[in-house]
Design an enzyme around this catalytic site. Structure first.
Site, PDB file in Angstrom:
ATOM      1  CG  ASN A 124      66.336  35.149  24.123  1.00 46.20           C
ATOM      2  OD1 ASN A 124      67.266  34.971  23.351  1.00 46.20           O
ATOM      3  ND2 ASN A 124      65.357  34.270  24.271  1.00 46.20           N
ATOM      4  CB  CYS A 125      68.458  38.605  29.862  1.00 42.87           C
ATOM      5  SG  CYS A 125      68.655  39.854  31.136  1.00 42.87           S
TER       6      CYS A 125
END
Length: 185
Positions: free
Chosen positions: A59-60
């Site tokens: 989730n970057c």
């Protein structure tokens, strides 16, 4: 005749022992493969091969790098490059469930290179691989730090996440690493 047989056995055993001990200590470990029960023996996987090691997160803002990393894997695997992803929640951007991490890697991005179960890549609980990489270059300061390591496990080149996997600078570094490994064979 017996002497000759003993000499051959001695040389064979010495050769096996020399090959086993040529693996750097930090790679003499096994990690669980992402969302699987199999263990990955890093020494066996990387023995004498150039390696690209990446700390990843699902989730970057850099998560789309998976697609470019997969392209590198496909482009260079026949030349011996081993790509290994180490998911980590050290920067609080990894899924809580390993199955969700696997879905993002394997389904969303089509990753086929080696992905390991989430592990610490920074801080007090850092795994042996990232401890070594940090000592030889720099510890990751965010997700998607990329490390190129020579086939002997000695030379380490680090690239921040700002350097995309398809960046010319990074491609040149891979080309040089792979060419050096061919020369040393």
């Amino acid at each position: 005749m017996k002497r000759g047989l003993y000499a051959v056995l001695f040389l064979l055993l010495f050769s096996i022992k020399a090959n086993a001990s040529s693996c750097p200590d930090y790679l003499k470990v096994k990690f669980k493969q992402l969302h699987a029960s199999q263990q990955v023996d890093l020494c066996q996987l990387t023995q004498g091969k150039p390696v690209l090691i990446v700390n990843t997160a699902s989730n970057c803002g850099y998560t789309p790098h998976f697609k470019q990393l997969e392209a590198l894997h496909k482009r260079y695997k026949e030349q011996g490059l081993v790509v290994i992803g180490f998911p980590s929640d050290d920067f609080f951007q990894e899924e809580d469930e390993e199955a969700d991490t696997a879905k993002i890697c394997y389904i969303n991005y089509g990753v086929t290179f080696t992905m390991l179960a989430p592990t610490a890549v920074w801080g007090r609980n850092v795994n042996s691989v990232f401890k070594f990489l940090g000592d030889k270059s720099t510890s990751p300061k965010w997700n998607f730090y990329k490390y190129l390591v020579d086939g002997q496990g000695n030379k380490v080149q680090a690239f921040s996440p700002k350097v995309a996997p398809d960046d010319d600078q990074f491609i040149r570094a891979i080309d040089a690493l792979v060419a050096n490994e061919k020369i040393s064979e």
